[in-house]
Design a protein around this motif. Structure first.
Motif, short mmCIF file in Angstrom:
data_model
loop_
_atom_site.label_atom_id
_atom_site.label_comp_id
_atom_site.label_asym_id
_atom_site.label_seq_id
_atom_site.Cartn_x
_atom_site.Cartn_y
_atom_site.Cartn_z
N GLU A 266 -41.77 40.67 40.84
CA GLU A 266 -43.06 40.27 41.40
C GLU A 266 -44.06 41.43 41.37
N ASP A 267 -43.60 42.62 41.78
CA ASP A 267 -44.49 43.79 41.80
C ASP A 267 -44.97 44.14 40.40
N ALA A 268 -44.05 44.10 39.44
CA ALA A 268 -44.44 44.43 38.06
C ALA A 268 -45.43 43.39 37.53
N MET A 269 -45.25 42.13 37.91
CA MET A 269 -46.18 41.09 37.48
C MET A 269 -47.56 41.34 38.08
N THR A 270 -47.59 41.77 39.34
CA THR A 270 -48.88 42.09 39.96
C THR A 270 -49.58 43.20 39.19
N SER A 271 -48.83 44.22 38.77
CA SER A 271 -49.44 45.30 37.98
C SER A 271 -49.95 44.79 36.65
N LEU A 272 -49.16 43.93 36.00
CA LEU A 272 -49.61 43.36 34.72
C LEU A 272 -50.94 42.63 34.91
N LEU A 273 -51.04 41.89 36.01
CA LEU A 273 -52.28 41.14 36.27
C LEU A 273 -53.46 42.09 36.44
N HIS A 274 -53.21 43.23 37.10
CA HIS A 274 -54.31 44.17 37.31
C HIS A 274 -54.86 44.68 35.99
N THR A 275 -53.99 44.88 35.01
CA THR A 275 -54.46 45.49 33.76
C THR A 275 -54.80 44.49 32.66
N HIS A 276 -54.31 43.26 32.75
CA HIS A 276 -54.45 42.36 31.59
C HIS A 276 -55.14 41.03 31.84
N THR A 277 -55.97 40.94 32.84
CA THR A 277 -56.58 39.64 33.05
C THR A 277 -58.08 39.62 32.78
N THR A 278 -58.62 40.76 32.41
CA THR A 278 -60.04 40.73 32.07
C THR A 278 -60.19 40.64 30.56
N PRO A 279 -61.22 39.95 30.08
CA PRO A 279 -61.40 39.81 28.63
C PRO A 279 -61.51 41.16 27.93
#
Ligand code: C2E
Ligand code: MG
Ligand code: MG
Ligand code: MG
Length: 288
Positions: A266-279
């Motif tokens: 879950e924590d790693a997924m949160t980090s992925l979201l921080h870096t990879h959700t903006t165009p």
């Protein structure tokens, strides 16, 4: 002589079965203990859009203890023992809670996919469990995707069908998982209320091989069927940038696979979201 050989191989066969039964008993016991100790936790694998933003995630159970098998091995035991009802309900609750948080903090995050066992679908109270979980976290029903695998156990039973239809009326989306590998792939499309078709990874993995002409034809045909039925298509098992491009060309709507990310905590997924959700920072910009 023939008879003697026959009976000795029969004895070996018996011993093998005894071995297997013993192993199964051991595993069943360990699974039961693991549930009591809360060793089963959800991991998450990103699902990306055609332009490589993370638009969702699939929750996948992991057994957090030394020397434990993967879900393909322990889930059948949980089903056999009825444990999957309790574990699945907890999973729904926890995962929906987490997804509601991701949705509040990351605009592009739209949906959470959760695998559902046929055993759960047979439960009278399943729909109310889903509603309770959604309400507890204030997640709109439209953000939940339930993945259902074709299997021998689930057929066009009236109560199951009614439950699926009710979930869909609420706005929950239904995905047919592992499409193409099951026992009755096409007949499922006839009776099951559906929104999404997930092409099984065995087809997608083949696209990475040389001389995959016939495999491309099969995948193209599956996507055409999905489109004709008005279903969105998710491709799982994307391990290379080449296959990601092929699947996009063929018309897949969303992509999932090791090329983007393995299932992570879950924590790693949160980090992925921080870096990879903006165009501005799409997934795998460098390899694409
Ligand atoms: P599934 O729902 O089809 O999940 C996809 C599986 O493919 C996952 O295996 C995932 O780790 C794997 N995968 C994803 N990308 C790639 C890739 O690029 N290459 C390859 N080779 N594999 C990839 P996993 O996590 O071992 O799960 C196996 C199955 O166990 C799932 O298949 C699902 O049917 C079941 N399962 C997992 N979690 C749950 C759960 O919470 N409830 C239920 N009922 N079933 C679950
Ligand atoms: Mg799945
Ligand atoms: Mg599955
Ligand atoms: Mg699958």
């Amino acid at each position: 002589h023939v008879r003697e050989r026959g009976s000795s191989s029969l004895r070996r066969f018996d011993a093998d079965i005894a071995d297997q039964l013993e192993r199964r008993k051991q595993l069943a016991l360990r699974v039961r203990q693991g549930v009591a100790r809360r060793e089963f936790v959800p991991f998450f694998q990103p699902i990306v859009s055609r332009n490589r933003n993370i638009v969702g995630a699939e929750a996948l159970l992991r057994w957090q203890a030394p020397d434990t098998p993967g879900p393909a091995e322990f889930i059948p035991y949980m089903e056999e023992q009825g444990l999957i009802r309790e574990v699945g309900r907890q999973m729904l609750h926890d995962v929906i809670h987490t997804a509601a948080r991701w949705r509040r903090t990351h605009e592009s995050f739209q949906s959470i996919s959760i695998n559902v066992s046929p055993v759960q679908l047979r439960e009278e109270a399943f729909v109310s469990h889903v509603i309770q979980a959604l309400e507890a976290s204030d997640l709109p029903a439209g953000c939940l995707i339930l993945e259902i695998t074709e299997s021998l156990y689930i057929s066009a039973e009236k109560p199951v069908l009614d439950r699926l239809a009710r979930l869909r009326q609420l706005g929950v989306r239904l995905a047919l998982d592992d499409f193409g590998t099951g026992y009755s792939a096409l007949s499922y499309l006839q009776w099951m209320p559906l929104d999404i078709l997930k092409i099984d990874k065995s087809f997608v993995l083949k696209l990475a091989e040389e001389h995959s002409g016939r495999d491309i034809t099969i995948v193209r045909a599956i996507i055409q069927i999905a489109q004709a039925c008005g279903l969105a298509v998710t491709a799982e098992g994307i391990e290379t940038p080449e296959v990601a491009s092929i699947m996009c060309e063929l018309g897949a709507h969303t992509l999932q696979g090791y090329h983007f990310s393995r299932p992570v905590s879950e924590d790693a997924m949160t980090s992925l979201l921080h870096t990879h959700t903006t165009p501005e920072v799409p997934f795998n910009t460098l390899t694409d």
